[in-house]
Scaffold this motif. Structure first.
Motif, mmCIF file in Angstrom:
data_model
loop_
_atom_site.group_PDB
_atom_site.id
_atom_site.type_symbol
_atom_site.label_atom_id
_atom_site.label_comp_id
_atom_site.label_asym_id
_atom_site.label_seq_id
_atom_site.Cartn_x
_atom_site.Cartn_y
_atom_site.Cartn_z
ATOM 1 N N LEU A 1 0.811 -1.229 0.000
ATOM 2 C CA LEU A 1 0.000 0.000 0.000
ATOM 3 C C LEU A 1 0.839 1.271 0.000
ATOM 4 N N ARG A 2 2.092 1.155 0.398
ATOM 5 C CA ARG A 2 2.998 2.315 0.443
ATOM 6 C C ARG A 2 2.316 3.522 1.098
ATOM 7 N N LEU A 3 1.872 3.308 2.318
ATOM 8 C CA LEU A 3 1.228 4.402 3.061
ATOM 9 C C LEU A 3 2.295 5.423 3.442
ATOM 10 N N ASP A 4 1.861 6.614 3.832
ATOM 11 C CA ASP A 4 2.830 7.703 3.991
ATOM 12 C C ASP A 4 3.635 7.633 5.277
ATOM 13 N N GLU B 1 12.192 0.529 9.125
ATOM 14 C CA GLU B 1 13.081 0.771 7.980
ATOM 15 C C GLU B 1 12.277 0.840 6.691
ATOM 16 N N LEU B 2 11.304 -0.067 6.575
ATOM 17 C CA LEU B 2 10.463 -0.056 5.375
ATOM 18 C C LEU B 2 9.689 1.264 5.283
ATOM 19 N N ALA B 3 9.071 1.645 6.417
ATOM 20 C CA ALA B 3 8.266 2.875 6.430
ATOM 21 C C ALA B 3 9.122 4.077 6.057
ATOM 22 N N ARG B 4 10.342 4.112 6.615
ATOM 23 C CA ARG B 4 11.214 5.256 6.336
ATOM 24 C C ARG B 4 11.642 5.294 4.870
ATOM 25 N N SER B 5 11.900 4.118 4.282
ATOM 26 C CA SER B 5 12.338 4.115 2.880
ATOM 27 C C SER B 5 11.184 4.543 1.962
ATOM 28 N N LEU C 1 8.747 6.601 2.774
ATOM 29 C CA LEU C 1 8.548 8.031 2.982
ATOM 30 C C LEU C 1 9.656 8.848 2.314
ATOM 31 N N THR C 2 10.890 8.361 2.448
ATOM 32 C CA THR C 2 12.007 9.075 1.824
ATOM 33 C C THR C 2 11.802 9.134 0.312
ATOM 34 N N GLU C 3 11.440 7.994 -0.259
ATOM 35 C CA GLU C 3 11.261 7.945 -1.723
ATOM 36 C C GLU C 3 10.135 8.897 -2.157
ATOM 37 N N LYS C 4 9.035 8.879 -1.414
ATOM 38 C CA LYS C 4 7.912 9.769 -1.780
ATOM 39 C C LYS C 4 8.311 11.238 -1.655
ATOM 40 N N ASN C 5 8.956 11.565 -0.535
ATOM 41 C CA ASN C 5 9.306 12.964 -0.308
ATOM 42 C C ASN C 5 10.357 13.467 -1.292
ATOM 43 N N LYS C 6 11.306 12.591 -1.656
ATOM 44 C CA LYS C 6 12.365 13.004 -2.599
ATOM 45 C C LYS C 6 11.758 13.478 -3.915
ATOM 46 N N LYS C 7 10.622 12.883 -4.284
ATOM 47 C CA LYS C 7 9.971 13.273 -5.546
ATOM 48 C C LYS C 7 9.492 14.722 -5.501
ATOM 49 N N LEU C 8 9.391 15.274 -4.291
ATOM 50 C CA LEU C 8 8.928 16.666 -4.173
ATOM 51 C C LEU C 8 10.059 17.674 -4.342
ATOM 52 N N ALA D 1 14.513 17.175 0.685
ATOM 53 C CA ALA D 1 13.444 16.450 1.386
ATOM 54 C C ALA D 1 14.004 15.215 2.057
ATOM 55 N N GLY D 2 13.753 15.078 3.335
ATOM 56 C CA GLY D 2 14.107 13.867 4.082
ATOM 57 C C GLY D 2 12.819 13.160 4.484
ATOM 58 N N PRO D 3 12.916 12.077 5.260
ATOM 59 C CA PRO D 3 11.693 11.354 5.606
ATOM 60 C C PRO D 3 10.757 12.141 6.536
ATOM 61 N N TYR D 4 11.328 12.993 7.389
ATOM 62 C CA TYR D 4 10.472 13.620 8.398
ATOM 63 C C TYR D 4 10.275 15.128 8.216
ATOM 64 N N SER D 5 11.057 15.740 7.339
ATOM 65 C CA SER D 5 10.871 17.171 7.082
ATOM 66 C C SER D 5 11.474 17.537 5.732
#
Ligand code: SF4
Length: 439
Positions: A321-324, A360-364, A366-373, A424-428
């Motif tokens: 599901l790749r939730l945020d 680790e999965l959740a962070r990866s 989130l990082t991937e999603k945020n990097k796209k921004l 963009a990082g995983p948390y900010s």
């Protein structure tokens, strides 16, 4: 008694809202916020026992107040929140004799009454938990506020202590909520988050009301720029509610939708009331109507009897599901819950291994999603200025934390601004206010 207060809060947003409400009551009595706990005449600990860890923190904090009371017996100490259920209120005084008041969640009446008698019988706003919540004067410049709309929970998940501490669920009257949000908007608040343990059950006992209708009404309030709601339960997330988020420009495309476990066997044990397939379907419905939605979740690892295969189903569900944002907690038995009767049979080191893997999965993700921004421009509601970094701090509609640099000395708090993301990082994320797109 010194006319100063200190409130220490741990736990969910409901506790934050309760603490702010209590602070507003204390300020109405003429008390002001103390610079530190040592300078306070009234000290309140607002506690959480949803897991062992916050309960341990609250107990440690409480013990640290003992010498304070010894030094200054005039100090008033109150314990509030989920540590104080109806039953616990009978046993806690023996355990903590230096505490003056034990206050059940959302019910500070006893303390407030006592202080009123000390402060010359001032007239106070209503104290009924279903009546108005107020922001304290000390937060008069707040951009964001929480407004509880349902209190308690009747779902009784097998592992959860909340129903035993906060009682059955009840909806606050819509006219009270609308009046309260209107007052907050008039005071300068630009974003409200409507709160409930199961917020999407709002209105179940009110003729003609549900959360979708309430949200439409709240969005009509002048001055508000954004509205959120949390926490939703997947079993009550219906099409009407999702459609409301799709239709209302002020409603943030933001969902807090815990799935807790990906294994149908464990979900049944937990008495969550939905299956893995139904959860996937609900996320699909949200994404079909609100493609830009940020969806956050809560997960528990190490529930009694959780096997490696059960855990892998949870892992694969998050992966699929790749939730945020995923908040991952290790299971700990809570008093009086159904699961506390079972053997807590997943060893601590195994719980930790599962937590780390999921984290680790959740962070990866989130990082991937945020990097796209990076390189994109996002809209940020500015909450305030951060002296340490010299940047403005705010959030996107999906809840991402953004720090932005802006030219000039204008006060940007409470403004919606376009920010071009440079990192963009995983948390900010960090960016610059995009002057070319500013209206
Ligand atoms: S829905 Fe379940 S987990 Fe959430 S507050 Fe109610 S009982 Fe607890």
């Amino acid at each position: 008694m010194r006319k100063t207060y200190h409130i220490w809060t741990i736990g969910c947003q409901m506790n934050v809202a309760d603490s702010r409400h209590l602070a507003s009551q204390l300020e109405s009595l003429g008390l002001s916020e103390a610079a530190s706990v040592d300078e306070a005449g009234v000290v309140v600990l607002n506690t959480c026992v949803v897991r062992q860890q916050p309960e341990d923190k609250a107990r440690n904090r409480l013990q640290s107040l003992k010498p304070l009371k010894k030094q200054n017996p005039e100090i008033v100490i109150a314990l509030m929140g989920c540590m104080v259920g109806e039953r616990e209120a009978e046993t806690l005084p023996d355990e903590y004799p230096f505490v003056d008041f034990f206050l059940e969640p959302s019910k500070p009446d006893q303390l407030v009454e006592f202080l009123r008698s000390q402060c010359g019988d001032k007239v106070l706003p209503a104290m009924d938990e279903l009546q108005d919540y107020h922001l304290p004067d000390s937060e008069e410049n707040a951009v964001c506020a929480f407004v509880p709309i349902t209190l308690g929970c009747s779902h009784v998940c097998s592992y959860c202590v909340i129903p035993y501490r906060r009682g059955p669920d009840r909806s606050r009257a819509p006219e009270v909520i609308l009046r309260e949000v209107g007052a907050l908007a008039a005071q300068g608040v630009r974003e409200v988050t409507l709160l409930g343990q199961i917020v999407d059950r709002y209105g179940m006992e009110l003729e003609g009301w549900n959360l979708a209708r309430l949200l439409h009404e709240v969005c009509r309030i002048d001055g508000l720029l954004r509205v959120r709601f949390m926490t939703s339960h997947p079993a009550y997330m219906d099409d009407e509610l999702i459609q409301a988020v799709a239709d209302e420009p002020k409603l943030c495309p933001y969902f807090e939708l815990p799935f807790q476990a990906g294994s149908n066997r464990i979900l049944k044990e937990m008495r969550r009331g939905y299956t893995r397939e139904e959860y996937i379907q609900t996320v699909g419905n949200i994404r079909a109507k609100v493609p830009e939605a940020g969806i956050n979740t809560d997960i528990i690892v190490g529930y009694p009897t959780e096997s490696e295969e059960d855990f892998m189903e949870t892992f694969r569900l998050l992966e699929e599901l790749r939730l945020d944002v995923a908040h991952i907690a290790k299971y700990s038995p809570r008093p009086r819950t159904l699961s506390a009767r079972q053997d807590d049979d997943v060893p601590p080191e195994e719980k930790e291994r599962r937590r780390v893997l999921l984290d680790e999965l959740a962070r990866s993700i989130l990082t991937e999603k945020n990097k796209k921004l990076e390189g994109e421009t996002v809209t940020v509601l500015v909450e305030g200025f951060q002296q340490k970094t010299g940047r403005w701090r705010g959030r996107t509609a999906q809840g991402n934390l953004v720090f932005a640099e802006a030219a000039g000395t204008e006060d940007l708090a409470g403004r919606l601004l376009p920010v071009r993301i440079s990192w963009a990082g995983p948390y900010s994320m960090i960016g610059d206010v995009d002057e070319s797109k500013r209206i």
